[in-house]
Design a protein around this motif. Structure first.
Motif, PDB file in Angstrom:
ATOM      1  N   ALA A   1       0.838  -1.199   0.000  1.00  0.00           N
ATOM      2  CA  ALA A   1       0.000   0.000   0.000  1.00  0.00           C
ATOM      3  C   ALA A   1       0.872   1.247   0.000  1.00  0.00           C
ATOM      4  CB  ALA A   1      -0.913  -0.007   1.230  1.00  0.00           C
ATOM      5  N   SER A   2       0.273   2.338  -0.431  1.00  0.00           N
ATOM      6  CA  SER A   2       1.030   3.593  -0.477  1.00  0.00           C
ATOM      7  C   SER A   2       1.260   4.119   0.936  1.00  0.00           C
ATOM      8  CB  SER A   2       0.281   4.641  -1.295  1.00  0.00           C
ATOM      9  OG  SER A   2      -0.866   5.083  -0.611  1.00  0.00           O
ATOM     10  N   SER A   3       2.331   4.868   1.074  1.00  0.00           N
ATOM     11  CA  SER A   3       2.638   5.414   2.392  1.00  0.00           C
ATOM     12  C   SER A   3       1.604   6.449   2.812  1.00  0.00           C
ATOM     13  CB  SER A   3       4.038   6.016   2.410  1.00  0.00           C
ATOM     14  OG  SER A   3       4.135   7.047   1.460  1.00  0.00           O
ATOM     15  N   TRP A   4       0.923   7.053   1.852  1.00  0.00           N
ATOM     16  CA  TRP A   4      -0.118   8.025   2.187  1.00  0.00           C
ATOM     17  C   TRP A   4      -1.297   7.345   2.886  1.00  0.00           C
ATOM     18  CZ3 TRP A   4      -0.249  13.004   2.712  1.00  0.00           C
ATOM     19  CH2 TRP A   4      -1.474  13.643   2.798  1.00  0.00           C
ATOM     20  N   SER A   5      -1.655   6.157   2.419  1.00  0.00           N
ATOM     21  CA  SER A   5      -2.782   5.455   3.044  1.00  0.00           C
ATOM     22  C   SER A   5      -2.389   4.824   4.377  1.00  0.00           C
ATOM     23  CB  SER A   5      -3.336   4.386   2.101  1.00  0.00           C
ATOM     24  OG  SER A   5      -2.367   3.387   1.877  1.00  0.00           O
ATOM     25  N   LEU A   6      -1.095   4.626   4.597  1.00  0.00           N
ATOM     26  CA  LEU A   6      -0.623   4.052   5.858  1.00  0.00           C
ATOM     27  C   LEU A   6      -0.083   5.117   6.816  1.00  0.00           C
ATOM     28  CD1 LEU A   6       1.266   0.919   4.502  1.00  0.00           C
ATOM     29  CD2 LEU A   6      -1.020   1.011   5.502  1.00  0.00           C
ATOM     30  N   GLY A   7      -0.310   6.373   6.509  1.00  0.00           N
ATOM     31  CA  GLY A   7       0.246   7.472   7.296  1.00  0.00           C
ATOM     32  C   GLY A   7      -0.143   7.442   8.765  1.00  0.00           C
ATOM     33  N   ARG A   8      -1.364   7.073   9.045  1.00  0.00           N
ATOM     34  CA  ARG A   8      -1.823   7.014  10.446  1.00  0.00           C
ATOM     35  C   ARG A   8      -1.035   5.977  11.224  1.00  0.00           C
ATOM     36  NH1 ARG A   8      -7.781   8.684  10.224  1.00  0.00           N
ATOM     37  NH2 ARG A   8      -7.954   9.339   8.076  1.00  0.00           N
ATOM     38  N   HIS A   9      -0.799   4.871  10.590  1.00  0.00           N
ATOM     39  CA  HIS A   9      -0.080   3.788  11.262  1.00  0.00           C
ATOM     40  C   HIS A   9       1.413   4.117  11.391  1.00  0.00           C
ATOM     41  CE1 HIS A   9      -3.663   1.324  11.225  1.00  0.00           C
ATOM     42  NE2 HIS A   9      -3.835   1.685   9.962  1.00  0.00           N
ATOM     43  N   ILE A  10       1.950   4.775  10.384  1.00  0.00           N
ATOM     44  CA  ILE A  10       3.350   5.191  10.473  1.00  0.00           C
ATOM     45  C   ILE A  10       3.520   6.197  11.612  1.00  0.00           C
ATOM     46  CG2 ILE A  10       5.192   6.419   9.250  1.00  0.00           C
ATOM     47  CD1 ILE A  10       4.041   5.174   6.649  1.00  0.00           C
ATOM     48  N   TYR A  11       2.580   7.145  11.729  1.00  0.00           N
ATOM     49  CA  TYR A  11       2.615   8.102  12.836  1.00  0.00           C
ATOM     50  C   TYR A  11       2.542   7.379  14.177  1.00  0.00           C
ATOM     51  CZ  TYR A  11       1.066  11.721  16.067  1.00  0.00           C
ATOM     52  OH  TYR A  11       0.957  12.550  17.151  1.00  0.00           O
ATOM     53  N   THR A  12       1.684   6.373  14.267  1.00  0.00           N
ATOM     54  CA  THR A  12       1.531   5.620  15.509  1.00  0.00           C
ATOM     55  C   THR A  12       2.820   4.880  15.872  1.00  0.00           C
ATOM     56  OG1 THR A  12      -0.823   5.363  15.042  1.00  0.00           O
ATOM     57  CG2 THR A  12       0.117   3.907  16.693  1.00  0.00           C
TER      58      THR A  12
END
Length: 169
Positions: free
Chosen positions: A36-47
């Protein structure tokens, strides 16, 4: 003051444990969604970033020194970051697994994505609360410490705060 030090150690251990759990659960989710794109996983990356910072600071501040109480602004800031992560995860789930706080029918040994996502949200919330309690304990300790210092000034003498760069001699 030994009670405050003991409570601080317990809070730091809880902060460390909750951050490690959130980092693990979020890491599993990120690993499962590699393409998946990093934009769609941004919330999880922030977490994961918040969990990593929390792990580092919890380990550093775990040692029971009285100076560990003066970090209450950082504790409060990390608590706010955890509340943001909690809100982002709840908003992302958006009722896909039912109500976020509905824990009926969840099995511990069940390999269910909804169970893992709800556990991740719950531990993010618990981590935010523990960091907030740690900040409140720090504020309490600092206020109590400054009050006892001010009470040693004789009555009628205006209190003048000593500059940090002046010697005590």
């Amino acid at each position: 003051m030994i009670l405050a030090d003991l409570f601080s150690i317990i809070l730091r251990l809880a902060e460390l444990a909750f951050a490690a759990i959130v980092a693990g659960l979020t890491g599993v989710y990120l690993d499962a969604n590699k393409g998946a794109s990093s934009w769609s996983l941004g919330r999880h990356i922030y977490t994961v970033v918040v969990a990593g910072l929390s792990i580092i600071f919890a380990i550093i501040w775990l040692f029971p020194f009285s100076g560990s109480f003066i970090h209450w602004p950082a504790d409060f800031f990390i608590s706010v970051m955890w509340f943001v992560a909690f809100g982002l995860l709840v908003d992302w789930l958006d009722g896909a697994c039912g109500n976020v706080f509905d824990w009926d029918g969840i099995n511990i040994n069940d390999r269910n994505t909804c169970t893992e996502l709800k556990a991740n949200i719950a531990f993010a919330f618990l981590s935010a609360i523990v960091w907030l309690v740690s900040a409140i304990l720090g504020i309490y300790w600092v206020r109590r410490h400054t009050r006892t210092h001010r009470s040693t000034v004789p009555a009628g003498t205006p209190y003048r705060r000593r500059r940090w760069y002046r010697s005590r001699v």
